[in-house]
Design a protein around this motif. Structure first.
Motif, PDB file in Angstrom:
ATOM      1  N   ALA A   1     -50.071  21.545  40.101  1.00 53.22           N
ATOM      2  CA  ALA A   1     -50.152  22.998  40.033  1.00 53.22           C
ATOM      3  C   ALA A   1     -48.747  23.594  40.066  1.00 53.22           C
ATOM      4  CB  ALA A   1     -50.990  23.530  41.186  1.00 53.22           C
ATOM      5  N   VAL A   2     -47.902  23.054  40.935  1.00 49.46           N
ATOM      6  CA  VAL A   2     -46.546  23.572  41.054  1.00 49.46           C
ATOM      7  C   VAL A   2     -45.748  23.284  39.787  1.00 49.46           C
ATOM      8  CG1 VAL A   2     -44.364  23.271  42.289  1.00 49.46           C
ATOM      9  CG2 VAL A   2     -46.489  23.513  43.560  1.00 49.46           C
ATOM     10  N   ALA A   3     -45.947  22.087  39.227  1.00 52.83           N
ATOM     11  CA  ALA A   3     -45.181  21.700  38.045  1.00 52.83           C
ATOM     12  C   ALA A   3     -45.465  22.629  36.868  1.00 52.83           C
ATOM     13  CB  ALA A   3     -45.502  20.263  37.674  1.00 52.83           C
ATOM     14  N   GLN A   4     -46.667  23.240  36.835  1.00 49.87           N
ATOM     15  CA  GLN A   4     -46.993  24.104  35.710  1.00 49.87           C
ATOM     16  C   GLN A   4     -46.333  25.472  35.789  1.00 49.87           C
ATOM     17  OE1 GLN A   4     -51.198  23.838  35.945  1.00 49.87           O
ATOM     18  NE2 GLN A   4     -51.330  22.057  34.608  1.00 49.87           N
ATOM     19  N   GLU A   5     -45.985  25.905  36.996  1.00 47.29           N
ATOM     20  CA  GLU A   5     -45.294  27.190  37.149  1.00 47.29           C
ATOM     21  C   GLU A   5     -43.836  27.010  36.737  1.00 47.29           C
ATOM     22  OE1 GLU A   5     -45.473  30.639  38.506  1.00 47.29           O
ATOM     23  OE2 GLU A   5     -47.339  30.159  37.465  1.00 47.29           O
ATOM     24  N   PRO A   6     -43.291  27.924  35.925  1.00 40.95           N
ATOM     25  CA  PRO A   6     -41.878  27.782  35.571  1.00 40.95           C
ATOM     26  C   PRO A   6     -40.987  27.942  36.794  1.00 40.95           C
ATOM     27  CG  PRO A   6     -42.858  29.746  34.548  1.00 40.95           C
ATOM     28  CD  PRO A   6     -43.946  29.057  35.292  1.00 40.95           C
ATOM     29  N   ALA A   7     -39.850  27.267  36.779  1.00 45.56           N
ATOM     30  CA  ALA A   7     -38.903  27.395  37.881  1.00 45.56           C
ATOM     31  C   ALA A   7     -38.338  28.809  37.903  1.00 45.56           C
ATOM     32  CB  ALA A   7     -37.780  26.389  37.685  1.00 45.56           C
ATOM     33  N   LEU A   8     -37.875  29.234  39.089  1.00 42.95           N
ATOM     34  CA  LEU A   8     -37.309  30.576  39.221  1.00 42.95           C
ATOM     35  C   LEU A   8     -35.786  30.504  39.141  1.00 42.95           C
ATOM     36  CD1 LEU A   8     -39.438  32.036  42.160  1.00 42.95           C
ATOM     37  CD2 LEU A   8     -39.937  32.040  39.706  1.00 42.95           C
ATOM     38  N   ASP A   9     -35.206  31.429  38.418  1.00 40.95           N
ATOM     39  CA  ASP A   9     -33.752  31.516  38.351  1.00 40.95           C
ATOM     40  C   ASP A   9     -33.213  31.883  39.733  1.00 40.95           C
ATOM     41  OD1 ASP A   9     -31.091  31.913  37.472  1.00 40.95           O
ATOM     42  OD2 ASP A   9     -31.502  34.055  37.200  1.00 40.95           O
ATOM     43  N   ALA A  10     -32.245  31.126  40.216  1.00 43.08           N
ATOM     44  CA  ALA A  10     -31.757  31.326  41.582  1.00 43.08           C
ATOM     45  C   ALA A  10     -31.127  32.701  41.756  1.00 43.08           C
ATOM     46  CB  ALA A  10     -30.741  30.237  41.929  1.00 43.08           C
ATOM     47  N   PHE A  11     -30.533  33.237  40.706  1.00 41.75           N
ATOM     48  CA  PHE A  11     -29.839  34.519  40.828  1.00 41.75           C
ATOM     49  C   PHE A  11     -30.797  35.703  40.730  1.00 41.75           C
ATOM     50  CE2 PHE A  11     -27.486  38.104  38.899  1.00 41.75           C
ATOM     51  CZ  PHE A  11     -26.620  38.349  39.963  1.00 41.75           C
ATOM     52  N   SER A  12     -31.655  35.688  39.706  1.00 41.04           N
ATOM     53  CA  SER A  12     -32.494  36.869  39.460  1.00 41.04           C
ATOM     54  C   SER A  12     -33.912  36.721  40.011  1.00 41.04           C
ATOM     55  CB  SER A  12     -32.583  37.136  37.954  1.00 41.04           C
ATOM     56  OG  SER A  12     -33.259  36.067  37.301  1.00 41.04           O
ATOM     57  N   GLY A  13     -34.348  35.492  40.237  1.00 42.25           N
ATOM     58  CA  GLY A  13     -35.742  35.278  40.649  1.00 42.25           C
ATOM     59  C   GLY A  13     -36.702  35.337  39.475  1.00 42.25           C
ATOM     60  N   LEU A  14     -36.196  35.511  38.256  1.00 40.99           N
ATOM     61  CA  LEU A  14     -37.075  35.561  37.078  1.00 40.99           C
ATOM     62  C   LEU A  14     -37.593  34.163  36.769  1.00 40.99           C
ATOM     63  CD1 LEU A  14     -34.920  37.871  34.783  1.00 40.99           C
ATOM     64  CD2 LEU A  14     -37.189  38.439  35.702  1.00 40.99           C
ATOM     65  N   LYS A  15     -38.816  34.109  36.225  1.00 44.14           N
ATOM     66  CA  LYS A  15     -39.366  32.823  35.799  1.00 44.14           C
ATOM     67  C   LYS A  15     -38.593  32.346  34.577  1.00 44.14           C
ATOM     68  CE  LYS A  15     -43.952  33.896  37.485  1.00 44.14           C
ATOM     69  NZ  LYS A  15     -45.356  34.096  37.148  1.00 44.14           N
ATOM     70  N   MET A  16     -38.074  31.127  34.672  1.00 44.24           N
ATOM     71  CA  MET A  16     -37.228  30.622  33.583  1.00 44.24           C
ATOM     72  C   MET A  16     -38.079  29.998  32.483  1.00 44.24           C
ATOM     73  SD  MET A  16     -33.846  29.153  35.437  1.00 44.24           S
ATOM     74  CE  MET A  16     -34.624  27.918  36.422  1.00 44.24           C
ATOM     75  N   THR A  17     -38.597  30.863  31.646  1.00 45.37           N
ATOM     76  CA  THR A  17     -39.402  30.385  30.531  1.00 45.37           C
ATOM     77  C   THR A  17     -39.277  31.408  29.409  1.00 45.37           C
ATOM     78  OG1 THR A  17     -41.659  29.836  29.837  1.00 45.37           O
ATOM     79  CG2 THR A  17     -41.451  31.483  31.556  1.00 45.37           C
ATOM     80  N   GLY A  18     -39.521  30.985  28.188  1.00 44.37           N
ATOM     81  CA  GLY A  18     -39.469  31.906  27.044  1.00 44.37           C
ATOM     82  C   GLY A  18     -38.156  32.674  26.989  1.00 44.37           C
ATOM     83  N   ASP A  19     -38.263  33.989  26.785  1.00 46.35           N
ATOM     84  CA  ASP A  19     -37.066  34.817  26.595  1.00 46.35           C
ATOM     85  C   ASP A  19     -36.528  35.387  27.901  1.00 46.35           C
ATOM     86  OD1 ASP A  19     -36.503  34.734  23.799  1.00 46.35           O
ATOM     87  OD2 ASP A  19     -38.352  35.858  23.468  1.00 46.35           O
ATOM     88  N   TRP A  20     -36.599  34.607  28.977  1.00 47.84           N
ATOM     89  CA  TRP A  20     -36.207  35.154  30.283  1.00 47.84           C
ATOM     90  C   TRP A  20     -34.752  35.612  30.302  1.00 47.84           C
ATOM     91  CZ3 TRP A  20     -32.641  33.330  33.948  1.00 47.84           C
ATOM     92  CH2 TRP A  20     -32.049  32.096  33.656  1.00 47.84           C
ATOM     93  N   GLU A  21     -33.898  34.932  29.503  1.00 45.34           N
ATOM     94  CA  GLU A  21     -32.477  35.313  29.542  1.00 45.34           C
ATOM     95  C   GLU A  21     -32.237  36.693  28.933  1.00 45.34           C
ATOM     96  OE1 GLU A  21     -31.785  31.412  28.036  1.00 45.34           O
ATOM     97  OE2 GLU A  21     -30.071  31.160  29.384  1.00 45.34           O
ATOM     98  N   LEU A  22     -33.077  37.062  27.963  1.00 49.16           N
ATOM     99  CA  LEU A  22     -32.978  38.415  27.397  1.00 49.16           C
ATOM    100  C   LEU A  22     -33.232  39.451  28.482  1.00 49.16           C
ATOM    101  CD1 LEU A  22     -34.873  38.788  23.989  1.00 49.16           C
ATOM    102  CD2 LEU A  22     -32.472  39.268  24.506  1.00 49.16           C
ATOM    103  N   VAL A  23     -34.224  39.160  29.319  1.00 48.77           N
ATOM    104  CA  VAL A  23     -34.565  40.088  30.402  1.00 48.77           C
ATOM    105  C   VAL A  23     -33.438  40.097  31.439  1.00 48.77           C
ATOM    106  CG1 VAL A  23     -36.228  40.548  32.250  1.00 48.77           C
ATOM    107  CG2 VAL A  23     -37.025  39.862  29.978  1.00 48.77           C
ATOM    108  N   ARG A  24     -32.957  38.926  31.785  1.00 49.86           N
ATOM    109  CA  ARG A  24     -31.841  38.880  32.741  1.00 49.86           C
ATOM    110  C   ARG A  24     -30.640  39.664  32.196  1.00 49.86           C
ATOM    111  NH1 ARG A  24     -28.709  33.476  33.021  1.00 49.86           N
ATOM    112  NH2 ARG A  24     -28.264  34.329  30.970  1.00 49.86           N
TER     113      ARG A  24
END
Ligand code: HEC
Length: 127
Positions: A21-44
């Protein structure tokens, strides 16, 4: 002995389930807390310079809800304009990862159970 072995097996499979279950959740970016998946860097890159990323990660909504928030920030808070492709990728990421949730608010309290409103205008004219 047999019992213990079975219990161990149950604990082991529970751990395996949790790990999956945990492996399916994307990891969180340590700086922003955003889920690191898809276009997360655009949001950051576009969304955390004015306010805490927590304003984003605690919010939930459909693509349309996110778009309305963006329009509000563009009108009132000096948020810059996005080209349509970037905007759509941002709202897709947000709606996919922070989608609407049913249970985030309790149901409204029925009016007859509410306390009197101290700010309501007087019902009888003051004399
Ligand atoms: C130019 C500055 C700026 C940028 C960049 C910005 N915002 Fe905001 N945003 C604001 C301001 C100002 C507020 C109001 C903050 C407050 O209430 O303390 C706000 C509030 C919010 C809120 C809370 C709204 C509510 O319900 O109270 C969310 C969610 C949000 N922004 C998401 C985003 C997203 C997503 C992006 C990227 C597309 C973004 N912000 C980029 C200025 C900005």
């Amino acid at each position: 002995m047999k019992h213990q072995a079975r219990r161990l097996l149950m604990v082991a499979s529970a751990c395996a389930l949790t790990a999956t279950a945990v492996a399916q959740e994307p990891a969180l970016d340590a700086f922003s807390g955003l889920k690191m998946t898809g276009d997360w860097e655009l949001v950051r890159n576009n969304c955390i310079s004015c306010h805490s990323p927590k304003l984003i990660t605690q919010q939930r909504g459909s693509k349309n809800h996110w778009l309305k928030l963006i329009r509000w920030m563009q009108e009132k808070q000096n948020l810059w304009q996005f080209d349509p492709d970037t905007e759509s990728r941002i709202t897709t990421y947000l709606a996919d990862n922070y989608p609407p949730q049913e249970d985030r608010r309790r149901a409204a309290i029925p009016p007859d159970l509410m306390p009197p409103n101290p700010y309501a205008p007087p019902t009888t004219p003051a004399d």
